[in-house]
Motif scaffolding. Sequence first.
Motif, PDB file in Angstrom:
ATOM      1  N   HIS A  32      35.749  11.328  32.849  1.00  0.00           N
ATOM      2  CA  HIS A  32      36.320  11.462  31.504  1.00  0.00           C
ATOM      3  C   HIS A  32      37.770  10.977  31.497  1.00  0.00           C
ATOM      4  N   THR A  33      38.528  11.351  32.530  1.00  0.00           N
ATOM      5  CA  THR A  33      39.942  10.963  32.589  1.00  0.00           C
ATOM      6  C   THR A  33      40.089   9.471  32.844  1.00  0.00           C
ATOM      7  N   LEU A  34      39.218   8.906  33.648  1.00  0.00           N
ATOM      8  CA  LEU A  34      39.247   7.454  33.856  1.00  0.00           C
ATOM      9  C   LEU A  34      38.901   6.720  32.563  1.00  0.00           C
ATOM     10  N   ASP A  35      37.955   7.244  31.805  1.00  0.00           N
ATOM     11  CA  ASP A  35      37.629   6.653  30.513  1.00  0.00           C
ATOM     12  C   ASP A  35      38.854   6.685  29.603  1.00  0.00           C
ATOM     13  N   LEU A  36      39.564   7.803  29.609  1.00  0.00           N
ATOM     14  CA  LEU A  36      40.791   7.907  28.810  1.00  0.00           C
ATOM     15  C   LEU A  36      41.809   6.871  29.278  1.00  0.00           C
ATOM     16  N   LEU A  37      41.964   6.715  30.587  1.00  0.00           N
ATOM     17  CA  LEU A  37      42.902   5.733  31.125  1.00  0.00           C
ATOM     18  C   LEU A  37      42.549   4.318  30.648  1.00  0.00           C
ATOM     19  N   LEU A  38      41.277   3.967  30.695  1.00  0.00           N
ATOM     20  CA  LEU A  38      40.874   2.620  30.292  1.00  0.00           C
ATOM     21  C   LEU A  38      40.996   2.427  28.776  1.00  0.00           C
ATOM     22  N   ARG A  39      40.748   3.492  28.002  1.00  0.00           N
ATOM     23  CA  ARG A  39      40.978   3.397  26.554  1.00  0.00           C
ATOM     24  C   ARG A  39      42.467   3.269  26.269  1.00  0.00           C
ATOM     25  N   GLN A  55      50.867  10.569  24.662  1.00  0.00           N
ATOM     26  CA  GLN A  55      50.067  11.782  24.883  1.00  0.00           C
ATOM     27  C   GLN A  55      48.928  11.532  25.869  1.00  0.00           C
ATOM     28  N   ALA A  56      48.269  10.406  25.725  1.00  0.00           N
ATOM     29  CA  ALA A  56      47.169  10.076  26.634  1.00  0.00           C
ATOM     30  C   ALA A  56      47.692   9.911  28.062  1.00  0.00           C
ATOM     31  N   ALA A  57      48.841   9.268  28.219  1.00  0.00           N
ATOM     32  CA  ALA A  57      49.435   9.110  29.554  1.00  0.00           C
ATOM     33  C   ALA A  57      49.703  10.475  30.174  1.00  0.00           C
ATOM     34  N   ALA A  58      50.196  11.417  29.378  1.00  0.00           N
ATOM     35  CA  ALA A  58      50.471  12.765  29.886  1.00  0.00           C
ATOM     36  C   ALA A  58      49.182  13.446  30.340  1.00  0.00           C
ATOM     37  N   GLN A  59      48.101  13.268  29.596  1.00  0.00           N
ATOM     38  CA  GLN A  59      46.812  13.863  29.985  1.00  0.00           C
ATOM     39  C   GLN A  59      46.310  13.282  31.301  1.00  0.00           C
ATOM     40  N   VAL A  60      46.408  11.975  31.434  1.00  0.00           N
ATOM     41  CA  VAL A  60      45.958  11.324  32.667  1.00  0.00           C
ATOM     42  C   VAL A  60      46.805  11.812  33.842  1.00  0.00           C
TER      43      VAL A  60
END
Length: 187
Positions: A32-39, A55-60
């Motif tokens: 899920h986190t890798l998917d977020l990184l690629l998005r 925000q996405a960078a902080a989650q990753v």
Amino acid sequence: MWIVQAQRSAQHQANHEQPFEWLQACHDRVEHTLDLLLRLLEHVDAQGADEQAVQAAAQVMRYFDLAAPLHHQDEELHVFPQLKDSGDPVAQAWVQRLQADHEAMTADWVWLRQALLRLQQAAGDPHWRWSDDERRVMHAFAQRYEDHIALEEGRVFPRAEGCMSADERAAMSADMLRRRAVGGAGR
């Protein structure tokens, strides 16, 4: 908001009494986190360093700074020794490859984390973009994890679990809980 999309339902639940199910649930979160990184990679190409990207960078970063190292430690402490001690040269080669992956993932993460911090420092810049090297490392990082997970779930986890007694699996779960201080357990 693209980063708040509903998470895909986890294939595995984190059952603290079943350590291999727990490890597979961790893999679901990694994916899920890798998917977020690629998005995030695609989003920045279109929108730059907007608030959603920050925000996405902080989650990753949160996942790969905190959870991923614990997961690797679980494998190094409890899964890999089962196969290293098995006397099976194929299983031992798997362990060597996976340990090399852990080292490479750690090194890539140090570099990738700096790229994510750079994105955060550019917050609000609609023209900010990733470098070609950053893009390459992000894709390689994601691919290495995908290949790593496939070997573990397809070969390594079933073999290691089959080598362990119920008491060894219970001790593995207890250690995983202790190191995470789940339920107030001490470290």
